[in-house]
Design a protein around this motif. Structure first.
Motif, short mmCIF file in Angstrom:
data_model
loop_
_atom_site.label_atom_id
_atom_site.label_comp_id
_atom_site.label_asym_id
_atom_site.label_seq_id
_atom_site.Cartn_x
_atom_site.Cartn_y
_atom_site.Cartn_z
N ALA A 161 -50.24 -43.20 -11.50
CA ALA A 161 -50.80 -42.96 -12.85
C ALA A 161 -52.03 -43.47 -12.93
O ALA A 161 -52.01 -44.56 -13.59
N CYS B 73 -45.60 -43.93 -18.08
CA CYS B 73 -46.14 -45.46 -17.68
C CYS B 73 -46.96 -45.86 -18.96
O CYS B 73 -46.72 -47.13 -19.02
N VAL C 117 -54.47 -42.79 -15.06
CA VAL C 117 -54.94 -42.98 -16.27
C VAL C 117 -54.22 -44.04 -17.13
O VAL C 117 -55.08 -45.10 -17.84
N ALA C 118 -52.85 -44.37 -16.87
CA ALA C 118 -52.41 -45.38 -17.41
C ALA C 118 -52.85 -46.77 -16.76
O ALA C 118 -52.98 -47.68 -17.30
N SER C 119 -53.06 -46.76 -15.52
CA SER C 119 -53.67 -47.87 -14.90
C SER C 119 -55.05 -48.36 -15.37
O SER C 119 -55.41 -49.52 -15.56
N GLU D 197 -47.97 -40.21 -16.25
CA GLU D 197 -48.69 -40.73 -17.01
C GLU D 197 -48.17 -41.36 -18.45
O GLU D 197 -48.62 -42.43 -18.80
N ALA E 50 -44.68 -37.54 -9.95
CA ALA E 50 -46.46 -37.47 -10.44
C ALA E 50 -46.90 -36.12 -10.47
O ALA E 50 -47.76 -35.82 -11.17
#
Length: 655
Positions: free
Chosen positions: A286, A229, A288-290, A226, A211
């Motif tokens: 992550a 993911c 942003v990815a979520s 990010e 991370a």
């Protein structure tokens, strides 16, 4: 338990090999018996493992069975191992349970097909690859199962290969999934570069370090995890038919109905949700990815539901509902409610497989008619299918009575769908609120199109061919037994699983699969205001009431509304014109480019200057030499005399 997990995975493969390779020796019925029996045994063993792992002591929540080293190259060591934990056994119940019922159902549904062993072999092969996917202990093995189900789905969707539409649908599913799988493969490469491993245990242990890693791309400083993911999620979008990579799913209805139930209800399309939940330690780090996962999932739930209200093919309506329900699962995973996503994956497997198989029962009764405009009043011909399909549709609509201080009581979909909506609201973020409102609106649309399907199919007067009506009849026991089994699941799975999946015992059930952050999300979901708990039900009941008004009380309203808003209707009926858009942007330019390379590159340049040119020159030379082949002996004697004279002259002057 080691032997149990090995048998669960390998029995479908052995059955597929027997039915596929020895079909001419054993015949149709033995192929059906072998494949169905293998899946029933796998399902029984899955129940055993589910009880042992899910409800066992904390120290028995997970184990790994190492079979052998797959390959070892440099720092990359990939073992073939079977990972068993609560997440695995939940998927084993879903995959083997639905697949065994589909195998049994297919004995009756495909009774008149000339290629029964091939069909049963494909079903079992698909199940094997899906089991390999859910028991994988590393990303490479996961990718093996991932691609395997893609191959098997291609074979199943295009099973009736004599039909051009089936071939086109199979190709479309295969190609669209390859687009997503390209991103998935890049994500796997990225994770390996960041962690130095493809094993889940090593990756999760190094997740906090990953991370913090960053890399430079086009002058931008990008968080490495990010990016990884997001690439992994692209793969999930393709496999689970999320917005922008969804276009293959409705066309896949060209396959036999048991295929629709197996692939599009509970197994292949849920692989993306499973992958996100399995890799939740990465996605939790992550944000942003979520957020992207939540956005795409919520948008898909709404988008697919809007299309479902305008479709007339009985299977396509259910297909779009699958797409919409997968959107719910994705936005639940995106906000961190991974147990809620898995809970809905499980309940959805029962009621969606039930709906597809009930639709198959109707199609079977009406001699392969799928257009609901040519149905009506069919309940008198298939009464058992009618009541079972009501159970499936009410579970899909999420009908139940919410208790403000408890879990309430209702059909299976009520428990899981409401929990996802409540979790989206409970996180109190902008993207969470977006998912909440999209989920609520989709609940209204879902209730509308699910009951619309019931009213158009089973109520009113019959609108089809009367010869077909005279010969319509209820399905045989081999088709009805799976419906009753799945009907029980659609009724009880939500009530029985609520406390264990997402209630007070969630951590006791899931063990170390999900982090404490998940517990906080579930805690906030249980503490949402009363109106949040009531709103999905109110919207669902409103959808049912509107459907009754349009298709029972005042049927003329439907046609009048279409005439009043033709543009909106055409937009939704044509699926937001995604197919036309992709055809204009990708398909036609690719065809033009391919034709250019074919005509100018291959034919004109490569063949023109290469093989074709050489062949043409050889032909020219041969044409000249042919003139000397007159057939007269004195011409040949004269040529020999000239040749001898030439040789003598050469040797004379050579000295």
């Amino acid at each position: 338990m080691d032997l149990a997990i090995k048998l669960i995975v390998l029995l479908p493969l052995v059955a597929a090999a027997i039915a596929g390779l020895f079909c001419r020796v054993i015949g149709d019925r033995p192929a059906q018996i072998v494949t169905t029996a293998a899946l029933l045994i796998s399902a029984a063993l899955s129940v055993f493992l589910f009880a042992k792992i899910g409800f066992g002591p904390e120290n028995a929540k997970a184990f790994t069975v190492r079979l052998f080293t797959w390959f070892d190259s440099g720092t990359l060591d990939v073992a073939w191992s079977l990972r068993v934990d609560t997440l695995t056994v939940v998927m084993l119940i879903v995959v083997t349970g639905v697949s065994s019922m589909v195998h049994l159902y297919s004995i009756g549904y495909m009774a008149e097909d000339p290629s029964i062993p091939r069909f049963m072999s494909y079903l079992s092969l698909f199940t094997f690859f899906m089991l390999m996917l859910v028991t994988s202990d590393n990303l490479v093995q996961l990718f093996f199962g991932w691609e395997g189900v893609g191959l098997a789905s291609y074979l199943l969707i295009g099973f009736w290969y004599e039909k051009k539409s089936a071939n086109d649908a199979a190709m479309k599913a295969f190609i669209v999934n390859r687009v997503g799988d390209f991103g998935f493969a890049l994500g796997i490469f990225a994770v390996f570069m960041l962690s130095g491993s493809v094993g889940f245990a090593d990756i999760f242990a190094k997740a906090p370090e990953m991370a913090k890693m960053r890399f430079s791309f086009l002058g931008m400083d990008v968080p490495a995890l990010e990016a990884a993911c997001l690439l992994l999620f692209v793969g999930a979008m393709g496999k689970s038919a999320q917005l922008f990579l969804h276009t293959w799913l409705p066309d896949a209805m060209e396959g036999p109905t048991p295929v629709s139930a197996l692939i599009h209800a509970a197994t292949m399309v849920t692989a993306g949700v499973f992958m996100l939940c399995r890799l939740s330690p990465l996605f939790e780090l992550a944000p942003v990815a979520s957020t992207v996962v939540t956005l795409i999932g919520a948008s898909t739930a709404f988008f697919a539901a809007t299309i479902g209200i305008t479709q007339f093919d009985i299977k396509r309506v259910i297909a779009y509902s699958t797409c919409s329900q997968l959107g719910y699962m994705f936005f639940a995973a995106g906000v961190g409610a991974y147990p809620a996503a898995m809970f809905h994956l499980t309940t959805h497997a029962f009621f969606k497989a039930l709906l597809f198989l009930c639709a198959g029962s109707v199609i079977h009764a009406l001699h392969h008619e799928q257009d609901m405009r040519k149905m009506g009043g069919v309940r008198v011909k298939v009464p058992q299918t009618y009541w079972l399909m009501w159970i499936g549709n009410l579970a899909l609509a999420g009908i139940g009575i919410p208790y403000i201080l408890g879990e309430g009581i209702g059909f299976a979909g009520f428990y899981s769908k409401d929990m996802m909506i409540e979790a989206a609201y409970g996180v109190h973020t902008s993207i969470g609120l977006y998912a909440f409102w999209m989920g609520v609106i989709a609940a209204f649309l879902t209730a509308f199109y699910s009951t619309r399907q019931m009213f158009m199919t089973f109520h009113g007067t019959y609108r089809g061919d009367h010869h077909t009506w005279d010969h319509a009849h209820e399905s045989p026991p081999t088709m009805l037994i799976p419906l009753y089994v799945l009907g029980v699941g659609a009724l009880l799975s939500g009530y029985l699983g609520y406390q264990w999946f997402v209630g007070h015992h969630w951590h006791e059930f899931w063990g170390p699969v999900f982090s404490k952050t998940t517990g906080e999300v579930l805690h906030h979901a249980h503490e949402v205001p009363a109106w949040v708990k009531l709103l999905p039900l109110v919207f669902a009941l409103a959808g049912i009431a509107l459907s009754y008004l349009y298709y029972i009380a005042k049927p003329a309203l439907a046609e009048a509304t279409v005439k009043r808003f033709p543009g909106i209707h055409d937009f939704l009926y044509n699926k937001w014109y995604f197919d036309e858009l992709y055809d204009a942007i990708f398909v036609k330019p690719a065809l033009r480019l391919g034709r250019f390379f074919w005509k100018k590159g291959d034919v004109a340049t490569i063949d023109g200057l290469g093989p074709d040119n050489i062949a043409a020159r050889a032909q020219d030379v041969a044409g000249v030499l042919m003139r000397f082949q007159s057939g007269y002996l004195y011409h040949y004697a004269f040529a020999m005399l000239v040749g001898v004279a030439a040789l003598v002259t050469y040797f004379m002057f050579a000295r």
